[in-house]
Design an enzyme around this catalytic site. Structure first.
Site, PDB file in Angstrom:
ATOM      1  N   TYR A 127       0.817  -1.160   0.059  1.00  0.00           N
ATOM      2  CA  TYR A 127      -0.107   0.071  -0.159  1.00  0.00           C
ATOM      3  C   TYR A 127       0.852   1.234   0.135  1.00  0.00           C
ATOM      4  CZ  TYR A 127      -4.024  -2.930   1.138  1.00  0.00           C
ATOM      5  OH  TYR A 127      -5.114  -3.825   1.145  1.00  0.00           O
ATOM      6  N   PRO A 149     -15.970  -2.039   0.085  1.00  0.00           N
ATOM      7  CA  PRO A 149     -17.500  -2.232   0.415  1.00  0.00           C
ATOM      8  C   PRO A 149     -18.433  -1.322  -0.209  1.00  0.00           C
ATOM      9  CG  PRO A 149     -16.428  -1.313   2.128  1.00  0.00           C
ATOM     10  CD  PRO A 149     -15.440  -1.647   1.318  1.00  0.00           C
ATOM     11  N   LEU A 150     -17.619  -0.059  -0.568  1.00  0.00           N
ATOM     12  CA  LEU A 150     -18.814   0.938  -1.364  1.00  0.00           C
ATOM     13  C   LEU A 150     -18.492   0.840  -2.666  1.00  0.00           C
ATOM     14  CD1 LEU A 150     -18.135   4.116   1.157  1.00  0.00           C
ATOM     15  CD2 LEU A 150     -20.137   2.101   1.331  1.00  0.00           C
ATOM     16  N   GLY A 169     -15.662   1.247  -4.698  1.00  0.00           N
ATOM     17  CA  GLY A 169     -14.908   2.113  -5.154  1.00  0.00           C
ATOM     18  C   GLY A 169     -15.302   3.486  -5.520  1.00  0.00           C
ATOM     19  N   GLY A 170     -16.477   3.760  -5.117  1.00  0.00           N
ATOM     20  CA  GLY A 170     -16.997   5.115  -5.792  1.00  0.00           C
ATOM     21  C   GLY A 170     -18.027   5.124  -6.764  1.00  0.00           C
ATOM     22  N   VAL A 211     -20.684   3.519  -7.402  1.00  0.00           N
ATOM     23  CA  VAL A 211     -22.097   3.802  -7.310  1.00  0.00           C
ATOM     24  C   VAL A 211     -22.625   5.430  -6.882  1.00  0.00           C
ATOM     25  CG1 VAL A 211     -23.863   2.903  -5.289  1.00  0.00           C
ATOM     26  CG2 VAL A 211     -22.134   1.523  -6.153  1.00  0.00           C
ATOM     27  N   PHE A 212     -21.513   6.188  -6.404  1.00  0.00           N
ATOM     28  CA  PHE A 212     -21.918   7.462  -6.229  1.00  0.00           C
ATOM     29  C   PHE A 212     -21.673   8.422  -7.266  1.00  0.00           C
ATOM     30  CE2 PHE A 212     -20.273   5.851  -2.283  1.00  0.00           C
ATOM     31  CZ  PHE A 212     -21.312   6.022  -1.338  1.00  0.00           C
TER      32      PHE A 212
END
Length: 298
Positions: free
Chosen positions: A53, A210-211, A213-214, A216-217
């Site tokens: 990372y 869980p979101l 990677g953005g 959906v927004f």
């Protein structure tokens, strides 16, 4: 905060602070320390790392900002790291590759402990399945780090059921979790045997991204526009945010899922923590599944 039991000696907070973006977040050491302290106060006590990372920088940034300044915080958290990915140029290599040899795992384990500023992690994961891996050698490395006390438990990440079975057959200690991609965006692992395998082994899963990677927004693709509409309606009904609904959708599943946040924004982490108390109905869960896949169940 609900705890997810992996063994008699290890429980993870259902929301896990993911540290993949520490290097890119543009925050100071003091801001990172404050963020970690805030997470611990709200019950987000599990913290996820990996050597690669931030181009091999995030573990040291965390160690310098947190455990070398406040070593007493170590007993309040569960540290997770991984091993087995080699980024381009790290050893003069031209391409990224996976390496689950004994030598590489032991080397990465020692380097992670040095960077993090601790003498052990609570959980070490093999980061990706290595098609060149000798499972006997990988198993020996995992058992060695546990015997040495450098990792208290071991598991895997992104493994399919057959790969879990193969590696476990060489081990005298249990694999306690599989960290995989799970979200309202990516539902594949609910249906390809990964979740069934976790039930069979009586182990929980950890969910990365869980979101979604953005997407959906922000994305204007039909799938994400459809998902946003359903998620927004359900969020309004519960007087909460889309973030919280997406986390609650994962937490509702009985396989027991610990979700990794991918943000250094404390408000987004708080939304994840609040989702642990949000209860969706069966109808709402299936509405979201249908919106994601674009078709209703048969």
């Amino acid at each position: 905060m609900k705890k997810i039991k992996l063994s008699d000696r290890l429980e993870l907070s259902q929301v896990v602070m993911g540290c993949m973006r520490i290097a890119d977040a543009g925050i100071t050491e003091q801001e990172l320390l404050t963020l970690v302290e805030t997470c611990l106060d709200m019950g987000v006590t599990s913290i996820d790392h990996a050597p690669v990372y931030g181009g091999y920088t995030c573990e040291k940034i965390f160690g310098d900002a947190v455990l070398r300044k406040r070593p007493e915080l170590r007993e309040k958290m569960q540290l997770i790291t991984k091993a087995g990915i080699v980024c381009p140029g790290h050893y003069g290599n031209k391409t990224i590759y996976y390496n689950s040899t004994r030598e590489e795992i032991l080397r990465e384990m020692d380097e992670s402990l040095e960077k993090l500023g601790t003498d052990h992690v609570d959980l070490l994961l093999i980061h990706r399945p290595d098609p060149l891996a000798d499972p006997a050698e990988t198993a020996d490395a995992l058992e060695t780090v546990v015997k040495q006390g450098k990792a208290l438990h071991v598991g895997v990440s992104n493994f399919m059921p057959s790969q879990m079975t193969m590696l476990q057959s060489y081990l005298n200690i249990p694999l306690v979790t599989n960290q995989v991609e799970l979200s309202v965006k990516n539902t594949e692992n609910f249906f390809n045997g990964v979740v069934d395998d976790a039930f069979t082994r009586r182990i929980p899963l950890m969910a990365w991204s869980p979101l979604g990677g953005g997407d959906v927004f922000r994305s204007q693709e039909e799938k994400y526009v459809r998902l946003r509409g359903v998620l927004t309606e359900i969020a309004k009904g519960h007087e909460t945010s889309m973030d919280a609904v997406m986390y609650a959708w994962l937490f509702m599943h009985p396989v027991r899922i610990a979700a990794l946040t991918g943000t250094m924004n404390v408000d987004r982490i708080k939304a994840a923590a609040e989702a642990a108390d949000l209860k969706l109905s069966y109808d709402e869960w299936y509405q979201i599944l249908e919106a994601s896949r674009g078709f209703s169940v048969p």
